[in-house]
Design a protein around this motif. Structure first.
Motif, PDB file in Angstrom:
ATOM      1  N   ARG A 131       0.817  -1.214   0.000  1.00 51.71           N
ATOM      2  CA  ARG A 131       0.000   0.000   0.000  1.00 51.71           C
ATOM      3  C   ARG A 131       0.850   1.262   0.000  1.00 51.71           C
ATOM      4  NH1 ARG A 131      -5.034   1.906   1.360  1.00 51.71           N
ATOM      5  NH2 ARG A 131      -5.839  -0.221   1.427  1.00 51.71           N
ATOM      6  N   ASP A 132       1.990   1.227   0.712  1.00 44.94           N
ATOM      7  CA  ASP A 132       2.775   2.452   0.814  1.00 44.94           C
ATOM      8  C   ASP A 132       3.529   2.800  -0.465  1.00 44.94           C
ATOM      9  OD1 ASP A 132       4.765   0.572   0.869  1.00 44.94           O
ATOM     10  OD2 ASP A 132       5.418   0.968   2.921  1.00 44.94           O
ATOM     11  N   ALA A 133       3.407   1.962  -1.499  1.00 42.95           N
ATOM     12  CA  ALA A 133       3.974   2.306  -2.807  1.00 42.95           C
ATOM     13  C   ALA A 133       3.034   3.189  -3.622  1.00 42.95           C
ATOM     14  CB  ALA A 133       4.304   1.036  -3.590  1.00 42.95           C
ATOM     15  N   ASP A 157       1.263  16.506  -5.498  1.00 41.31           N
ATOM     16  CA  ASP A 157       1.607  17.384  -6.622  1.00 41.31           C
ATOM     17  C   ASP A 157       0.668  17.217  -7.812  1.00 41.31           C
ATOM     18  OD1 ASP A 157       3.928  18.430  -5.289  1.00 41.31           O
ATOM     19  OD2 ASP A 157       4.925  16.525  -5.733  1.00 41.31           O
ATOM     20  N   GLY A 158      -0.583  16.814  -7.542  1.00 43.31           N
ATOM     21  CA  GLY A 158      -1.578  16.724  -8.598  1.00 43.31           C
ATOM     22  C   GLY A 158      -1.552  15.446  -9.412  1.00 43.31           C
ATOM     23  N   TYR A 159      -0.890  14.408  -8.924  1.00 42.57           N
ATOM     24  CA  TYR A 159      -0.921  13.145  -9.660  1.00 42.57           C
ATOM     25  C   TYR A 159      -0.848  11.947  -8.717  1.00 42.57           C
ATOM     26  CZ  TYR A 159       4.242  13.218  -9.201  1.00 42.57           C
ATOM     27  OH  TYR A 159       5.525  13.267  -8.732  1.00 42.57           O
ATOM     28  N   LEU A 160      -1.280  10.798  -9.234  1.00 43.69           N
ATOM     29  CA  LEU A 160      -1.149   9.515  -8.551  1.00 43.69           C
ATOM     30  C   LEU A 160       0.239   8.968  -8.841  1.00 43.69           C
ATOM     31  CD1 LEU A 160      -2.315   6.930  -7.130  1.00 43.69           C
ATOM     32  CD2 LEU A 160      -3.092   6.208  -9.408  1.00 43.69           C
ATOM     33  N   ASP A 161       0.941   8.560  -7.789  1.00 44.51           N
ATOM     34  CA  ASP A 161       2.318   8.096  -7.910  1.00 44.51           C
ATOM     35  C   ASP A 161       2.383   6.630  -7.473  1.00 44.51           C
ATOM     36  OD1 ASP A 161       5.042   7.694  -7.902  1.00 44.51           O
ATOM     37  OD2 ASP A 161       5.531   9.520  -6.801  1.00 44.51           O
ATOM     38  N   ILE A 162       2.652   5.747  -8.427  1.00 44.27           N
ATOM     39  CA  ILE A 162       2.891   4.336  -8.125  1.00 44.27           C
ATOM     40  C   ILE A 162       4.401   4.127  -8.210  1.00 44.27           C
ATOM     41  CG2 ILE A 162       2.465   1.947  -8.803  1.00 44.27           C
ATOM     42  CD1 ILE A 162      -0.198   2.848  -9.979  1.00 44.27           C
ATOM     43  N   THR A 163       5.034   3.880  -7.079  1.00 42.09           N
ATOM     44  CA  THR A 163       6.485   3.860  -6.990  1.00 42.09           C
ATOM     45  C   THR A 163       7.011   2.438  -6.883  1.00 42.09           C
ATOM     46  OG1 THR A 163       6.465   5.998  -5.850  1.00 42.09           O
ATOM     47  CG2 THR A 163       8.476   4.695  -5.684  1.00 42.09           C
ATOM     48  N   THR A 171       6.204  -2.568  -5.208  1.00 38.82           N
ATOM     49  CA  THR A 171       5.470  -1.804  -6.212  1.00 38.82           C
ATOM     50  C   THR A 171       4.039  -1.603  -5.748  1.00 38.82           C
ATOM     51  OG1 THR A 171       4.986  -1.633  -8.585  1.00 38.82           O
ATOM     52  CG2 THR A 171       4.689  -3.785  -7.573  1.00 38.82           C
ATOM     53  N   GLY A 172       3.237  -0.863  -6.531  1.00 33.73           N
ATOM     54  CA  GLY A 172       1.862  -0.554  -6.152  1.00 33.73           C
ATOM     55  C   GLY A 172       0.856  -0.959  -7.201  1.00 33.73           C
ATOM     56  N   TYR A 173      -0.417  -1.018  -6.778  1.00 32.25           N
ATOM     57  CA  TYR A 173      -1.488  -1.513  -7.647  1.00 32.25           C
ATOM     58  C   TYR A 173      -2.806  -0.931  -7.156  1.00 32.25           C
ATOM     59  CZ  TYR A 173      -3.679  -5.306 -10.511  1.00 32.25           C
ATOM     60  OH  TYR A 173      -4.367  -6.033 -11.446  1.00 32.25           O
ATOM     61  N   VAL A 174      -3.543  -0.244  -8.031  1.00 30.25           N
ATOM     62  CA  VAL A 174      -4.874   0.247  -7.686  1.00 30.25           C
ATOM     63  C   VAL A 174      -5.867  -0.217  -8.754  1.00 30.25           C
ATOM     64  CG1 VAL A 174      -3.899   2.274  -6.549  1.00 30.25           C
ATOM     65  CG2 VAL A 174      -4.704   2.474  -8.896  1.00 30.25           C
ATOM     66  N   ILE A 197       0.300   9.158 -12.835  1.00 26.35           N
ATOM     67  CA  ILE A 197      -0.972   9.304 -13.546  1.00 26.35           C
ATOM     68  C   ILE A 197      -1.572  10.654 -13.179  1.00 26.35           C
ATOM     69  CG2 ILE A 197      -3.282   8.388 -13.924  1.00 26.35           C
ATOM     70  CD1 ILE A 197      -0.628   6.096 -12.547  1.00 26.35           C
ATOM     71  N   ASP A 198      -1.674  11.546 -14.147  1.00 22.96           N
ATOM     72  CA  ASP A 198      -2.188  12.897 -13.925  1.00 22.96           C
ATOM     73  C   ASP A 198      -3.703  12.883 -13.743  1.00 22.96           C
ATOM     74  OD1 ASP A 198      -2.391  15.663 -13.796  1.00 22.96           O
ATOM     75  OD2 ASP A 198      -2.382  15.923 -15.958  1.00 22.96           O
TER      76      ASP A 198
END
Length: 477
Positions: free
Chosen positions: A247-249, A254-260, A288-291, A464-465
């Motif tokens: 989850r913490d990824a 800053d106006g976007y979704l960040d998958i790190t 990594t992250g996943y939504v 993702i903006d």
């Protein structure tokens, strides 16, 4: 799934019929609609609360409402409750079902959601949701509708209050359900539509206000992901890479979704005993992250777009694999507007400045070399662009006759459903389903190569903006 009726309290939700004009099928002159009542709940005590949720029936003035409250006093949580499944059935596929309710919240600004589900053979076969920001001093109205996909299905409703805390009280009242049932008379025969062509598909653009309406959007302007729109996966894995999903990824800033993605210190590596490729990807040394929008939003047909910055550069990005894709709610298929791959790969060519689109009727069918595999795929021609050097818009226009994949608004591929090579599966059950949205980034693959410190940088982001979905005006209920 759920629908709307006239006034009914939570203690007695009913379904009633509506107008024939909402139906798409041409009708013979003597076709009428019928009105029937369908019981959903006889009393509020029949609703089932989620964990940490307490339910009771209260009276506010002359209004009787279902009150939803947390069972603990600290921390934020999501509260929800679901009705029992309706005792009566919806006899015909294609019946338009609508649900409406009024909601209030003791903490203004909290998101409240109403969901309607179609239940067949004990499982959810279709669902629709709508949300509103609730007020504390006045009632806000929610309305959601869906068209049933099965004959003999039943209806269930659920309500959700997002990120509430402390002594929060959410209330839902005047829940009504209504269904529009066409008469049993046969539709008049329609003239056969001309076969789709690349030119006719090019003319379909549901993101054009003249052709479509917005049904889902997220600009990621806040400081956290909206739980009413997205699920964030945690402490899990996928089969084809070597990352661990946390989850913490996932963050919003800053106006976007960040998958790190990150290479983990060795003391944080995980061992996956169920790894698909055995020792090759058993050690999970990246996070990594996943939504996804499962149970939040799904739709059949429409324009699906994201504006994104991919991290798959031409150097030090081996195995980095971001994707924007759509998955069927109840079938084993998917539509992938964008899958990008980093470099250098273990192959003889560099895919980092392009990306792949594809569509599957059944992802479990076998290898991609299978001559009967029900899949279409291709590499997008982006000209001289280096897609990893800036923001680009990736999308698909999905109409009843074709898929049109787009890059920065320009068509990069067209798939016609009545092509003899694809007719068998594009007109099959997978693409008759609703599809939800997925955004994720895998790390490493057997085909392109596993990530390693020599060829893959230690941290990278899939940004993702915004996400926007439209539905064709001619396809709306």
């Amino acid at each position: 799934m759920g629908s709307r009726s006239r006034r009914a309290t939570v203690a007695g939700i009913v379904a009633v019929a509506a107008a024939a004009a909402a139906l798409h099928a041409p009708a013979v002159a003597d076709e009428r609609v019928t009105t029937e009542r369908v019981a959903i709940a006889s009393q509020a005590s029949q609703w089932t609360p989620s964990a940490h949720t307490r339910l009771r029936t209260v009276r506010i003035g002359s209004t009787r409402a279902l009150q939803i409250a947390p069972t603990r006093r600290s921390g934020r949580t999501n509260l929800s409750a679901r009705s029992p499944v309706s005792t009566d059935v919806v006899d015909r596929a294609g019946t338009l079902v609508r649900a409406t309710a009024r909601v209030r919240s003791s903490q203004p600004g909290r998101r409240m959601t109403l969901t309607i589900r179609e239940i067949s053979a004990g499982r959810v076969v279709a669902s629709r949701s709508t949300s509103v920001t609730a007020a504390s001093r006045s009632w806000r109205r929610l309305t959601v509708s869906l068209r049933t996909t099965r004959a003999g299905s039943r209806v269930q409703l659920s309500t959700r209050a997002s990120r509430v805390s402390g002594r929060h009280l959410a209330r839902i009242a005047d829940v009504t359900v209504e269904k529009t049932v066409p008469a049993a008379s046969r539709p008049a025969p329609a003239s056969p539509a001309p076969p789709a062509t690349a030119a006719s598909c090019e003319a379909i653009d549901y993101s054009d206000p003249a052709q479509g309406v917005r049904t889902f959007t997220d600009d990621f302007d806040g400081t956290a992901i909206d739980p009413a729109s997205w699920r964030v996966r945690d402490d899990t894995f996928l089969n084809h890479d070597k990352a661990w999903i946390t989850r913490d990824a996932v963050s919003v800033h800053d106006g976007y979704l960040d998958i790190t993605g990150r290479r983990l210190p060795q003391d944080q590596w995980r061992t996956n005993t169920k790894a698909l490729y055995g020792a090759e990807n058993a050690t999970r040394d990246y996070s990594t992250g996943y939504v996804d929008s499962i149970d939040r939003f799904s739709q059949r047909y429409g324009s699906f777009e994201v504006r994104a910055w991919v991290p798959s550069a031409s150097t030090m990005s081996r195995g980095i694999w971001p994707a924007f894709w759509l998955r069927a709610d109840h079938q084993p298929g998917e539509i992938d507007p964008m899958e990008s791959y980093g470099a250098p790969t273990i192959r003889s060519f560099d895919p980092s400045s392009s990306y792949e689109w594809n569509s599957w009727a059944d992802t479990a069918q076998g290898s991609t070399s299978d001559p009967v595999k029900q899949k279409t795929q291709g590499r997008a021609d982006v000209g001289t662009d280096k897609i990893w050097q800036g923001w680009h818009t990736y999308g698909v226009n999905w109409s009843p006759s074709c898929l049109r994949y787009t890059y920065d608004g320009r068509t990069v591929a067209t798939v016609l459903f009545d092509d003899p090579k694809t007719l068998g599966y594009f007109r099959g059950p997978t693409f008759a389903d609703t599809f939800h949205i997925r955004l994720n980034m895998q790390v490493g693959s057997k085909y392109w190569g596993w990530a390693d410190p020599e060829h893959t940088r230690s941290e990278f982001s899939f940004k993702i903006d915004w996400v926007r979905v439209h539905q064709g005006r001619d396809l709306m209920p």
